[in-house]
Design a protein around this motif. Structure first.
Motif, PDB file in Angstrom:
ATOM      1  N   UNK A 162       0.824  -1.212   0.000  1.00 24.09           N
ATOM      2  CA  UNK A 162       0.000   0.000   0.000  1.00 24.09           C
ATOM      3  C   UNK A 162       0.859   1.264   0.000  1.00 24.09           C
ATOM      4  N   UNK A 163       1.970   1.256   0.733  1.00 25.05           N
ATOM      5  CA  UNK A 163       2.831   2.439   0.774  1.00 25.05           C
ATOM      6  C   UNK A 163       3.538   2.654  -0.561  1.00 25.05           C
ATOM      7  N   UNK A 164       4.003   1.574  -1.186  1.00 24.39           N
ATOM      8  CA  UNK A 164       4.740   1.701  -2.446  1.00 24.39           C
ATOM      9  C   UNK A 164       3.801   2.026  -3.608  1.00 24.39           C
ATOM     10  N   UNK A 224      -1.008   0.662   8.385  1.00 23.50           N
ATOM     11  CA  UNK A 224      -1.003  -0.202   9.560  1.00 23.50           C
ATOM     12  C   UNK A 224      -1.881  -1.409   9.279  1.00 23.50           C
ATOM     13  N   UNK A 225      -1.290  -2.576   9.391  1.00 21.46           N
ATOM     14  CA  UNK A 225      -2.000  -3.828   9.155  1.00 21.46           C
ATOM     15  C   UNK A 225      -2.099  -4.570  10.479  1.00 21.46           C
ATOM     16  N   UNK A 226      -3.316  -4.856  10.900  1.00 22.18           N
ATOM     17  CA  UNK A 226      -3.547  -5.575  12.155  1.00 22.18           C
ATOM     18  C   UNK A 226      -4.162  -6.935  11.835  1.00 22.18           C
ATOM     19  N   UNK A 227      -3.593  -7.994  12.416  1.00 23.30           N
ATOM     20  CA  UNK A 227      -4.066  -9.341  12.140  1.00 23.30           C
ATOM     21  C   UNK A 227      -4.312 -10.079  13.452  1.00 23.30           C
ATOM     22  N   UNK A 228      -5.470 -10.703  13.537  1.00 22.79           N
ATOM     23  CA  UNK A 228      -5.747 -11.690  14.572  1.00 22.79           C
ATOM     24  C   UNK A 228      -5.660 -13.056  13.908  1.00 22.79           C
ATOM     25  N   UNK A 229      -4.868 -13.954  14.471  1.00 25.29           N
ATOM     26  CA  UNK A 229      -4.681 -15.289  13.907  1.00 25.29           C
ATOM     27  C   UNK A 229      -5.297 -16.311  14.856  1.00 25.29           C
ATOM     28  N   UNK A 230      -6.231 -17.090  14.344  1.00 25.57           N
ATOM     29  CA  UNK A 230      -6.938 -18.081  15.155  1.00 25.57           C
ATOM     30  C   UNK A 230      -6.332 -19.455  14.909  1.00 25.57           C
ATOM     31  N   UNK A 281       1.470  -4.375  12.200  1.00 21.47           N
ATOM     32  CA  UNK A 281       2.634  -3.894  11.464  1.00 21.47           C
ATOM     33  C   UNK A 281       2.337  -2.502  10.921  1.00 21.47           C
ATOM     34  N   UNK A 282       3.245  -1.566  11.149  1.00 20.56           N
ATOM     35  CA  UNK A 282       3.147  -0.218  10.591  1.00 20.56           C
ATOM     36  C   UNK A 282       4.305  -0.013   9.627  1.00 20.56           C
ATOM     37  N   UNK A 283       3.974   0.401   8.392  1.00 15.08           N
ATOM     38  CA  UNK A 283       4.977   0.589   7.351  1.00 15.08           C
ATOM     39  C   UNK A 283       4.929   2.034   6.869  1.00 15.08           C
ATOM     40  N   UNK A 284       6.094   2.662   6.759  1.00 22.28           N
ATOM     41  CA  UNK A 284       6.231   3.969   6.117  1.00 22.28           C
ATOM     42  C   UNK A 284       7.200   3.811   4.950  1.00 22.28           C
ATOM     43  N   UNK A 306       8.113   3.901  15.745  1.00 22.69           N
ATOM     44  CA  UNK A 306       7.731   4.813  14.671  1.00 22.69           C
ATOM     45  C   UNK A 306       6.253   5.161  14.734  1.00 22.69           C
ATOM     46  N   UNK A 307       5.499   4.402  15.514  1.00 23.69           N
ATOM     47  CA  UNK A 307       4.064   4.661  15.669  1.00 23.69           C
ATOM     48  C   UNK A 307       3.608   4.110  17.005  1.00 23.69           C
ATOM     49  N   UNK A 308       2.544   4.658  17.527  1.00 21.41           N
ATOM     50  CA  UNK A 308       1.980   4.129  18.769  1.00 21.41           C
ATOM     51  C   UNK A 308       1.608   2.672  18.561  1.00 21.41           C
TER      52      UNK A 308
END
Length: 286
Positions: free
Chosen positions: A87-89, A98-104, A126-129, A281-283
């Motif tokens: 998404x950033x590129x 910021x990608x948030x994942x819950x893994x079951x 994960x936060x990517x800049x 780099x991010x909260x």
């Protein structure tokens, strides 16, 4: 007085993804809940409704599913990094993703049969800049309990205090833990598994005079045993167990019969960190 737009982001929340990996008659199963949040040059859409820099959230959902097929899924941290960097590129107006994942978890019953695993959930944020990436792993809802080796006394008392001191109590909690990695690469599976082992071991081996003390011991154990982790954030609800009064039945209760309380409950939160780690780099604790 001027009114201006403050920090903002948007995205697609809770895209449910189940990926089956077929290796002949033996299958593997990955079960994710993926949320995407993008931030950047979005002032125009807020001010005038100009959507020329807005990637539709439906496109984000489609990207999750397409990437699951084209690139595979693997560990949640790896998949989140892949999506965030994309998404950033690919979107010049996006400054951070910021990608948030819950893994079951699912336990194998046979070549293609599975049973849902427990109540706890593995997490990754994960936060990517453009020039950095931050990986936060974690676990939520891990219920731990010690039947003894826990005390709580010597606390502040005022006119509203009715809690009696305890020298032998049940200590139980549902661990919500997050830990920030020093780098955006590594053996995510081993790091996660061993961090959870460290949390469990510290809880079991700490003679506790307060849940705060146990929190510090758990965070310290993770940082001592896992050099790739910069800091640990813990939220520990105190799952109270109250001794039942059996005297009306002419019975004694020597710390054997309890009521498991629901709410209200004490909530102990804290961060255990190394004193020489680079800033985030991010909260990441929210």
């Amino acid at each position: 007085m001027a009114i201006v737009l403050g920090p903002n982001r948007y995205g697609k929340a809770e895209t449910r993804l189940v990926r089956v990996i077929r290796d002949g008659d033996t299958h593997s199963l990955l079960d994710f809940n993926v949320s995407v949040a993008l931030a950047g040059d979005l002032a125009a859409t807020h001010a005038t409704g100009d959507n020329s820099t807005v990637l539709p959230t439906d496109t984000m959902k489609n990207t999750v599913y397409a990437f699951a097929k084209e690139h595979g899924v693997g560990e949640p941290e790896s998949f989140a990094l892949l999506l965030g960097r994309h998404f950033v590129v690919s979107q010049p107006q996006v400054e951070s993703a910021t990608i948030s994942i819950e893994a079951y978890g699912w336990d194998r019953l046979g070549p293609h049969s599975f049973a849902k695993r427990g109540d706890y959930t593995r997490t990754a944020v994960v936060t990517v800049t453009a020039d950095a990436a931050q990986v936060v792993s974690g676990i939520g809802g891990l219920v731990l309990l010690n039947t003894t080796d826990s005390e709580f006394h010597g606390f502040v008392r005022d006119r509203y205090t009715t809690l009696p001191p305890a020298t032998d109590r049940i200590l139980a909690t549902a661990v919500d833990a997050k830990w920030r990695h020093l780098a955006a690469d590594g053996d995510w599976a081993q790091s996660y598994e061993m961090a959870v082992v460290a949390l469990k071991t510290a809880f079991a081996e700490t003679y506790s005079y307060s849940l705060q003390q146990t929190l510090m011991a758990m965070g310290t154990r993770v940082l001592t045993e896992r050099p790739e982790i910069a800091e640990v954030r813990l939220a520990l609800p105190n799952k109270h167990h109250y001794l039942v009064d059996l005297s009306p039945f002419d019975l004694t209760n020597d710390n054997e019969v309890f009521i498991a309380g629901d709410r209200p409950y004490g909530l102990i939160e804290g961060t255990v960190t190394r004193d020489d780690v680079p800033a985030a780099i991010a909260e990441w604790w929210l």
